[in-house]
Design a protein around this motif. Structure first.
Motif, PDB file in Angstrom:
ATOM      1  N   TYR A  51     -35.815  15.071 -30.238  1.00 49.84           N
ATOM      2  CA  TYR A  51     -34.816  14.420 -31.103  1.00 49.84           C
ATOM      3  C   TYR A  51     -34.209  15.448 -32.036  1.00 49.84           C
ATOM      4  CZ  TYR A  51     -32.719  11.030 -34.319  1.00 49.84           C
ATOM      5  OH  TYR A  51     -31.840  10.326 -35.078  1.00 49.84           O
ATOM      6  N   ASN A  52     -32.897  15.419 -32.176  1.00 48.18           N
ATOM      7  CA  ASN A  52     -32.196  16.370 -33.028  1.00 48.18           C
ATOM      8  C   ASN A  52     -32.473  16.082 -34.501  1.00 48.18           C
ATOM      9  OD1 ASN A  52     -29.715  17.361 -34.658  1.00 48.18           O
ATOM     10  ND2 ASN A  52     -29.598  18.459 -32.704  1.00 48.18           N
ATOM     11  N   ILE A  53     -33.088  17.055 -35.163  1.00 52.28           N
ATOM     12  CA  ILE A  53     -33.474  16.866 -36.568  1.00 52.28           C
ATOM     13  C   ILE A  53     -32.263  16.632 -37.455  1.00 52.28           C
ATOM     14  CG2 ILE A  53     -34.510  18.016 -38.565  1.00 52.28           C
ATOM     15  CD1 ILE A  53     -36.471  19.346 -36.637  1.00 52.28           C
ATOM     16  N   ASN A  54     -31.164  17.313 -37.162  1.00 52.24           N
ATOM     17  CA  ASN A  54     -29.952  17.140 -37.959  1.00 52.24           C
ATOM     18  C   ASN A  54     -29.455  15.697 -37.907  1.00 52.24           C
ATOM     19  OD1 ASN A  54     -29.046  19.803 -39.131  1.00 52.24           O
ATOM     20  ND2 ASN A  54     -29.359  20.413 -37.007  1.00 52.24           N
ATOM     21  N   ASP A  55     -29.594  15.074 -36.721  1.00 55.66           N
ATOM     22  CA  ASP A  55     -29.211  13.662 -36.602  1.00 55.66           C
ATOM     23  C   ASP A  55     -30.121  12.785 -37.458  1.00 55.66           C
ATOM     24  OD1 ASP A  55     -27.257  14.402 -34.825  1.00 55.66           O
ATOM     25  OD2 ASP A  55     -28.423  13.912 -33.032  1.00 55.66           O
ATOM     26  N   GLY A  56     -31.425  13.131 -37.459  1.00 58.93           N
ATOM     27  CA  GLY A  56     -32.380  12.383 -38.282  1.00 58.93           C
ATOM     28  C   GLY A  56     -32.078  12.492 -39.759  1.00 58.93           C
ATOM     29  N   LEU A  57     -31.751  13.712 -40.195  1.00 60.58           N
ATOM     30  CA  LEU A  57     -31.398  13.920 -41.601  1.00 60.58           C
ATOM     31  C   LEU A  57     -30.122  13.182 -41.957  1.00 60.58           C
ATOM     32  CD1 LEU A  57     -32.219  17.737 -41.928  1.00 60.58           C
ATOM     33  CD2 LEU A  57     -33.460  15.850 -42.999  1.00 60.58           C
ATOM     34  N   ILE A  83     -45.862  15.051 -50.191  1.00 58.56           N
ATOM     35  CA  ILE A  83     -44.876  15.327 -49.144  1.00 58.56           C
ATOM     36  C   ILE A  83     -44.347  16.747 -49.317  1.00 58.56           C
ATOM     37  CG2 ILE A  83     -42.739  14.551 -48.051  1.00 58.56           C
ATOM     38  CD1 ILE A  83     -43.133  11.845 -49.415  1.00 58.56           C
ATOM     39  N   PRO A  84     -44.318  17.549 -48.245  1.00 64.05           N
ATOM     40  CA  PRO A  84     -43.805  18.928 -48.348  1.00 64.05           C
ATOM     41  C   PRO A  84     -42.380  18.949 -48.902  1.00 64.05           C
ATOM     42  CG  PRO A  84     -44.872  18.578 -46.230  1.00 64.05           C
ATOM     43  CD  PRO A  84     -44.777  17.231 -46.885  1.00 64.05           C
ATOM     44  N   PRO A  85     -42.107  19.732 -49.936  1.00 59.81           N
ATOM     45  CA  PRO A  85     -40.769  19.774 -50.523  1.00 59.81           C
ATOM     46  C   PRO A  85     -39.704  20.285 -49.565  1.00 59.81           C
ATOM     47  CG  PRO A  85     -42.169  21.494 -51.455  1.00 59.81           C
ATOM     48  CD  PRO A  85     -43.051  20.584 -50.662  1.00 59.81           C
ATOM     49  N   GLU A  86     -40.126  21.023 -48.513  1.00 59.14           N
ATOM     50  CA  GLU A  86     -39.165  21.554 -47.544  1.00 59.14           C
ATOM     51  C   GLU A  86     -38.365  20.440 -46.871  1.00 59.14           C
ATOM     52  OE1 GLU A  86     -42.185  24.384 -48.504  1.00 59.14           O
ATOM     53  OE2 GLU A  86     -42.407  22.377 -47.651  1.00 59.14           O
ATOM     54  N   ILE A  87     -38.977  19.276 -46.701  1.00 64.63           N
ATOM     55  CA  ILE A  87     -38.285  18.138 -46.092  1.00 64.63           C
ATOM     56  C   ILE A  87     -37.104  17.719 -46.959  1.00 64.63           C
ATOM     57  CG2 ILE A  87     -38.508  15.695 -45.459  1.00 64.63           C
ATOM     58  CD1 ILE A  87     -41.419  16.281 -44.717  1.00 64.63           C
ATOM     59  N   PHE A  88     -37.314  17.697 -48.268  1.00 67.65           N
ATOM     60  CA  PHE A  88     -36.267  17.281 -49.185  1.00 67.65           C
ATOM     61  C   PHE A  88     -35.200  18.371 -49.341  1.00 67.65           C
ATOM     62  CE2 PHE A  88     -40.004  14.826 -50.252  1.00 67.65           C
ATOM     63  CZ  PHE A  88     -39.493  13.542 -50.414  1.00 67.65           C
ATOM     64  N   ILE A  89     -35.619  19.628 -49.229  1.00 65.71           N
ATOM     65  CA  ILE A  89     -34.654  20.728 -49.276  1.00 65.71           C
ATOM     66  C   ILE A  89     -33.708  20.626 -48.082  1.00 65.71           C
ATOM     67  CG2 ILE A  89     -34.379  23.236 -49.149  1.00 65.71           C
ATOM     68  CD1 ILE A  89     -37.032  23.513 -50.643  1.00 65.71           C
ATOM     69  N   ALA A  90     -34.271  20.324 -46.904  1.00 65.55           N
ATOM     70  CA  ALA A  90     -33.447  20.139 -45.708  1.00 65.55           C
ATOM     71  C   ALA A  90     -32.501  18.956 -45.891  1.00 65.55           C
ATOM     72  CB  ALA A  90     -34.342  19.921 -44.484  1.00 65.55           C
ATOM     73  N   LEU A 105     -33.671  18.949 -57.266  1.00 64.30           N
ATOM     74  CA  LEU A 105     -35.009  18.905 -56.662  1.00 64.30           C
ATOM     75  C   LEU A 105     -35.942  19.884 -57.365  1.00 64.30           C
ATOM     76  CD1 LEU A 105     -34.190  18.742 -52.834  1.00 64.30           C
ATOM     77  CD2 LEU A 105     -35.154  16.910 -54.233  1.00 64.30           C
ATOM     78  N   ALA A 106     -35.447  21.092 -57.610  1.00 68.74           N
ATOM     79  CA  ALA A 106     -36.253  22.098 -58.297  1.00 68.74           C
ATOM     80  C   ALA A 106     -36.625  21.633 -59.700  1.00 68.74           C
ATOM     81  CB  ALA A 106     -35.494  23.424 -58.370  1.00 68.74           C
ATOM     82  N   THR A 107     -35.657  21.018 -60.380  1.00 61.13           N
ATOM     83  CA  THR A 107     -35.903  20.513 -61.744  1.00 61.13           C
ATOM     84  C   THR A 107     -36.942  19.397 -61.732  1.00 61.13           C
ATOM     85  OG1 THR A 107     -33.614  21.045 -62.367  1.00 61.13           O
ATOM     86  CG2 THR A 107     -34.815  19.527 -63.799  1.00 61.13           C
ATOM     87  N   LEU A 108     -36.814  18.474 -60.782  1.00 57.64           N
ATOM     88  CA  LEU A 108     -37.773  17.370 -60.679  1.00 57.64           C
ATOM     89  C   LEU A 108     -39.166  17.887 -60.333  1.00 57.64           C
ATOM     90  CD1 LEU A 108     -35.638  14.683 -58.813  1.00 57.64           C
ATOM     91  CD2 LEU A 108     -36.411  14.600 -61.186  1.00 57.64           C
ATOM     92  N   ILE A 197     -33.730  27.498 -45.427  1.00 54.03           N
ATOM     93  CA  ILE A 197     -33.549  26.210 -44.743  1.00 54.03           C
ATOM     94  C   ILE A 197     -32.074  25.874 -44.549  1.00 54.03           C
ATOM     95  CG2 ILE A 197     -33.931  23.714 -44.963  1.00 54.03           C
ATOM     96  CD1 ILE A 197     -36.606  24.388 -46.307  1.00 54.03           C
ATOM     97  N   PHE A 198     -31.237  26.244 -45.506  1.00 54.80           N
ATOM     98  CA  PHE A 198     -29.803  25.970 -45.389  1.00 54.80           C
ATOM     99  C   PHE A 198     -29.176  26.708 -44.195  1.00 54.80           C
ATOM    100  CE2 PHE A 198     -28.408  24.424 -49.875  1.00 54.80           C
ATOM    101  CZ  PHE A 198     -29.371  23.422 -49.808  1.00 54.80           C
ATOM    102  N   ASN A 199     -29.773  27.831 -43.823  1.00 54.28           N
ATOM    103  CA  ASN A 199     -29.283  28.591 -42.682  1.00 54.28           C
ATOM    104  C   ASN A 199     -29.735  28.009 -41.347  1.00 54.28           C
ATOM    105  OD1 ASN A 199     -27.792  30.637 -43.988  1.00 54.28           O
ATOM    106  ND2 ASN A 199     -29.682  31.684 -44.552  1.00 54.28           N
ATOM    107  N   ILE A 200     -30.718  27.104 -41.415  1.00 55.80           N
ATOM    108  CA  ILE A 200     -31.230  26.473 -40.197  1.00 55.80           C
ATOM    109  C   ILE A 200     -30.562  25.116 -39.961  1.00 55.80           C
ATOM    110  CG2 ILE A 200     -33.282  25.497 -39.084  1.00 55.80           C
ATOM    111  CD1 ILE A 200     -34.948  27.568 -40.604  1.00 55.80           C
TER     112      ILE A 200
END
Length: 203
Positions: A51-57, A83-90, A105-108, A197-200
């Motif tokens: 499944y395409n992750i971009n579609d999921g996001l 929950i890993p913060p990387e998910i929210f960064i994506a 996100l960083a502030t929170l 992550i923004f580059n991915i």
């Protein structure tokens, strides 16, 4: 004056070597690398063949309100980093204002860590809860007592739950100003991870 400064640095180096701080950092990185690499491989396979992750996001972005996602993230960053913060960064990359949302996100995450610190202090007043956390977090409490601010730096930068580090700091009554100062490195981590992550993740 310079020689005194060098001698202090040398003494700190000897202290951290003797107490096992460097070994702890190395072991933490080793432990973190394996699951991270495993997760990356799983994500690549999942994205390419299942499944395409971009579609999921995209679905997450359009289904849940921004406020709900921020609230979920804040709760996670306050309660043991569930929950890993990387998910929210994506997720933030898929929004209309990715840089702004990444900064939020960083502030929170930073505020969540500070709140965890106060939760740690409050736990000391409830005997049953205090004993439970002291048993569960014996190693973290011991390490925080020995290394203080440097452990908070590690929690802010490395894949070690920042909230647990701050919780332990509160339980040993580590100075708040140290948590506030060293915790600012959380913004550095989100910047580095954001760039990667923004580059991915595609727009």
């Amino acid at each position: 004056m310079e020689s005194q400064k060098k001698s202090k640095i040398k003494l700190l180096h000897q202290y951290y070597s003797y107490t096992g701080f460097y070994k702890f950092i190395l072991n933490s990185i080793k432990k973190a690398i394996t699951p991270i690499l495993f997760l990356v491989i799983i994500l690549i396979v999942f994205n390419n063949y299942i499944y395409n992750i971009n579609d999921g996001l995209e679905i997450v972005t359009t289904t849940f309100s921004t406020l709900a996602i921020f609230l979920m993230f804040f709760v996670s960053e306050t309660i043991l980093g569930l929950i890993p913060p990387e998910i929210f960064i994506a997720w933030s990359k898929k929004t209309s204002t990715p840089i702004v949302n990444l900064a939020l996100l960083a502030t929170l995450s930073y505020i969540g860590g500070v709140l965890s610190y106060f939760i740690g202090k409050a736990i000391l007043k409830v005997r049953v809860v205090k004993e439970y956390f002291e048993n569960k977090m014996h190693k973290q409490l011991k390490n925080t007592s020995k290394w203080g601010g440097f452990l908070i730096v590690v929690g802010a930068l490395l894949p070690i739950p920042f909230s647990i580090t701050c919780l332990a700091a509160g339980m040993i009554k580590y100075p708040l100003k140290g948590v506030l100062l060293f915790g600012l490195l959380r913004f550095v981590r989100f910047t580095i991870y954001g760039v990667a992550i923004f580059n991915i993740v595609s727009n």
